[in-house]
Design a protein around this motif. Sequence first.
Motif, PDB file in Angstrom:
ATOM      1  N   MET A   1       0.822  -1.207   0.000  1.00  0.00           N
ATOM      2  CA  MET A   1       0.000   0.000   0.000  1.00  0.00           C
ATOM      3  C   MET A   1       0.858   1.261   0.000  1.00  0.00           C
ATOM      4  O   MET A   1       0.448   2.301  -0.487  1.00  0.00           O
ATOM      5  CB  MET A   1      -0.947   0.005   1.208  1.00  0.00           C
ATOM      6  CG  MET A   1      -1.956  -1.127   1.202  1.00  0.00           C
ATOM      7  SD  MET A   1      -2.975  -1.192  -0.265  1.00  0.00           S
ATOM      8  CE  MET A   1      -4.055   0.168   0.040  1.00  0.00           C
ATOM      9  N   ALA A   2       2.067   1.140   0.540  1.00  0.00           N
ATOM     10  CA  ALA A   2       3.010   2.261   0.539  1.00  0.00           C
ATOM     11  C   ALA A   2       3.843   2.291  -0.749  1.00  0.00           C
ATOM     12  O   ALA A   2       4.798   3.059  -0.854  1.00  0.00           O
ATOM     13  CB  ALA A   2       3.923   2.183   1.764  1.00  0.00           C
ATOM     14  N   LYS A   3       3.485   1.431  -1.705  1.00  0.00           N
ATOM     15  CA  LYS A   3       4.171   1.316  -3.002  1.00  0.00           C
ATOM     16  C   LYS A   3       5.623   0.870  -2.839  1.00  0.00           C
ATOM     17  O   LYS A   3       6.490   1.216  -3.635  1.00  0.00           O
ATOM     18  CB  LYS A   3       4.067   2.614  -3.799  1.00  0.00           C
ATOM     19  CG  LYS A   3       2.630   2.979  -4.119  1.00  0.00           C
ATOM     20  CD  LYS A   3       2.531   4.236  -4.931  1.00  0.00           C
ATOM     21  CE  LYS A   3       1.062   4.550  -5.181  1.00  0.00           C
ATOM     22  NZ  LYS A   3       0.871   5.771  -5.931  1.00  0.00           N
ATOM     23  N   GLN A   4       5.867   0.084  -1.816  1.00  0.00           N
ATOM     24  CA  GLN A   4       7.183  -0.504  -1.571  1.00  0.00           C
ATOM     25  C   GLN A   4       7.081  -1.989  -1.925  1.00  0.00           C
ATOM     26  O   GLN A   4       7.094  -2.870  -1.070  1.00  0.00           O
ATOM     27  CB  GLN A   4       7.579  -0.297  -0.108  1.00  0.00           C
ATOM     28  CG  GLN A   4       7.682   1.160   0.266  1.00  0.00           C
ATOM     29  CD  GLN A   4       7.805   1.371   1.772  1.00  0.00           C
ATOM     30  OE1 GLN A   4       7.789   0.446   2.575  1.00  0.00           O
ATOM     31  NE2 GLN A   4       7.911   2.639   2.164  1.00  0.00           N
ATOM     32  N   TYR A   5       6.948  -2.249  -3.225  1.00  0.00           N
ATOM     33  CA  TYR A   5       6.606  -3.582  -3.706  1.00  0.00           C
ATOM     34  C   TYR A   5       7.698  -4.620  -3.433  1.00  0.00           C
ATOM     35  O   TYR A   5       7.392  -5.764  -3.117  1.00  0.00           O
ATOM     36  CB  TYR A   5       6.260  -3.522  -5.189  1.00  0.00           C
ATOM     37  CG  TYR A   5       5.161  -2.516  -5.470  1.00  0.00           C
ATOM     38  CD1 TYR A   5       3.889  -2.673  -4.937  1.00  0.00           C
ATOM     39  CD2 TYR A   5       5.416  -1.385  -6.237  1.00  0.00           C
ATOM     40  CE1 TYR A   5       2.891  -1.737  -5.164  1.00  0.00           C
ATOM     41  CE2 TYR A   5       4.424  -0.444  -6.477  1.00  0.00           C
ATOM     42  CZ  TYR A   5       3.159  -0.625  -5.938  1.00  0.00           C
ATOM     43  OH  TYR A   5       2.186   0.296  -6.164  1.00  0.00           O
ATOM     44  N   ASP A   6       8.956  -4.220  -3.545  1.00  0.00           N
ATOM     45  CA  ASP A   6      10.034  -5.167  -3.251  1.00  0.00           C
ATOM     46  C   ASP A   6       9.981  -5.620  -1.800  1.00  0.00           C
ATOM     47  O   ASP A   6      10.205  -6.792  -1.497  1.00  0.00           O
ATOM     48  CB  ASP A   6      11.405  -4.547  -3.560  1.00  0.00           C
ATOM     49  CG  ASP A   6      11.644  -4.371  -5.053  1.00  0.00           C
ATOM     50  OD1 ASP A   6      10.943  -5.027  -5.859  1.00  0.00           O
ATOM     51  OD2 ASP A   6      12.532  -3.575  -5.421  1.00  0.00           O
ATOM     52  N   GLN A   7       9.689  -4.681  -0.898  1.00  0.00           N
ATOM     53  CA  GLN A   7       9.558  -5.040   0.513  1.00  0.00           C
ATOM     54  C   GLN A   7       8.352  -5.958   0.730  1.00  0.00           C
ATOM     55  O   GLN A   7       8.423  -6.903   1.505  1.00  0.00           O
ATOM     56  CB  GLN A   7       9.423  -3.769   1.371  1.00  0.00           C
ATOM     57  CG  GLN A   7      10.673  -2.938   1.434  1.00  0.00           C
ATOM     58  CD  GLN A   7      11.788  -3.681   2.137  1.00  0.00           C
ATOM     59  OE1 GLN A   7      11.608  -4.211   3.222  1.00  0.00           O
ATOM     60  NE2 GLN A   7      12.942  -3.733   1.505  1.00  0.00           N
ATOM     61  N   ALA A   8       7.258  -5.671   0.042  1.00  0.00           N
ATOM     62  CA  ALA A   8       6.066  -6.522   0.169  1.00  0.00           C
ATOM     63  C   ALA A   8       6.391  -7.950  -0.217  1.00  0.00           C
ATOM     64  O   ALA A   8       5.904  -8.896   0.413  1.00  0.00           O
ATOM     65  CB  ALA A   8       4.938  -5.976  -0.702  1.00  0.00           C
ATOM     66  N   MET A   9       7.248  -8.113  -1.227  1.00  0.00           N
ATOM     67  CA  MET A   9       7.581  -9.458  -1.702  1.00  0.00           C
ATOM     68  C   MET A   9       8.539 -10.207  -0.781  1.00  0.00           C
ATOM     69  O   MET A   9       8.866 -11.353  -1.030  1.00  0.00           O
ATOM     70  CB  MET A   9       8.152  -9.383  -3.130  1.00  0.00           C
ATOM     71  CG  MET A   9       7.114  -8.983  -4.168  1.00  0.00           C
ATOM     72  SD  MET A   9       5.730 -10.155  -4.293  1.00  0.00           S
ATOM     73  CE  MET A   9       4.466  -9.376  -3.284  1.00  0.00           C
ATOM     74  N   ILE A  10       8.938  -9.583   0.297  1.00  0.00           N
ATOM     75  CA  ILE A  10       9.687 -10.278   1.350  1.00  0.00           C
ATOM     76  C   ILE A  10       8.701 -10.907   2.336  1.00  0.00           C
ATOM     77  O   ILE A  10       8.833 -12.066   2.716  1.00  0.00           O
ATOM     78  CB  ILE A  10      10.632  -9.309   2.098  1.00  0.00           C
ATOM     79  CG1 ILE A  10      11.736  -8.825   1.156  1.00  0.00           C
ATOM     80  CG2 ILE A  10      11.204  -9.967   3.361  1.00  0.00           C
ATOM     81  CD1 ILE A  10      12.569  -7.684   1.717  1.00  0.00           C
ATOM     82  N   TYR A  11       7.690 -10.151   2.719  1.00  0.00           N
ATOM     83  CA  TYR A  11       6.802 -10.561   3.807  1.00  0.00           C
ATOM     84  C   TYR A  11       5.615 -11.407   3.353  1.00  0.00           C
ATOM     85  O   TYR A  11       5.169 -12.276   4.108  1.00  0.00           O
ATOM     86  CB  TYR A  11       6.336  -9.330   4.585  1.00  0.00           C
ATOM     87  CG  TYR A  11       7.510  -8.595   5.167  1.00  0.00           C
ATOM     88  CD1 TYR A  11       8.180  -9.119   6.265  1.00  0.00           C
ATOM     89  CD2 TYR A  11       7.997  -7.432   4.595  1.00  0.00           C
ATOM     90  CE1 TYR A  11       9.293  -8.480   6.788  1.00  0.00           C
ATOM     91  CE2 TYR A  11       9.098  -6.783   5.111  1.00  0.00           C
ATOM     92  CZ  TYR A  11       9.752  -7.309   6.202  1.00  0.00           C
ATOM     93  OH  TYR A  11      10.852  -6.689   6.716  1.00  0.00           O
ATOM     94  N   ILE A  12       5.118 -11.193   2.154  1.00  0.00           N
ATOM     95  CA  ILE A  12       3.986 -11.996   1.675  1.00  0.00           C
ATOM     96  C   ILE A  12       4.389 -13.470   1.528  1.00  0.00           C
ATOM     97  O   ILE A  12       3.668 -14.351   2.012  1.00  0.00           O
ATOM     98  CB  ILE A  12       3.385 -11.406   0.385  1.00  0.00           C
ATOM     99  CG1 ILE A  12       2.686 -10.082   0.701  1.00  0.00           C
ATOM    100  CG2 ILE A  12       2.446 -12.380  -0.299  1.00  0.00           C
ATOM    101  CD1 ILE A  12       1.499 -10.180   1.655  1.00  0.00           C
TER     102      ILE A  12
END
Length: 186
Positions: free
Chosen positions: A74-85
């Motif tokens: 949601m914060a447009k930090q997609y690379d970070q999202a792909m760590i936690y998902i």
Amino acid sequence: KAAELFQRVVEAMPTFAPAHSSLAQLLNSNHIVLPGVFRDPRRTERALAYAREAARLDPIDSRSQRCLGWSHAMAKQYDQAMIYIPLAQELNENDPWTMVSAANCYAFCGEYQRAHELAAHALALPLAPSPLQWSYHVAVRFMEGDYEGCVAAAEAAGDVNPNVRGYKSASLFHLGKIESARKELK
């Protein structure tokens, strides 16, 4: 009201991770469940802070990791999202909610093949998807360009949230069913 209650729980029990992740979820979905309320960078940052705290407090809770992934997305930090998902997915691979939410996040982050595979896995789990879970499939199928699948998922989802009809209308348009798309949009 729910946000107020979770906030009170956080104040009374600051180490209770589910209260933090619940607040993050509410903040992340505010613009979805309340049509007409727009996304707000301050709300996004607050969600990210609550999600980080939830994951810090309980790093092996799939919900905390899923909320942290979504908060980054949601914060447009997609690379970070792909760590936690993927971490959330690994921590609870047999939970349909975790799988369909992770699939949706993959799609929002442009990982369409992963989204497709995970959504299919979620449908193969023993519990039948609820209308709300189907609404996640609607978004995944639209984003991957499966417009017929999107329409079918929208039928299963019903009127669970306003986004379903929007995706269905757009899919009908892409399928060349212009009059049906107009009717659905109205």
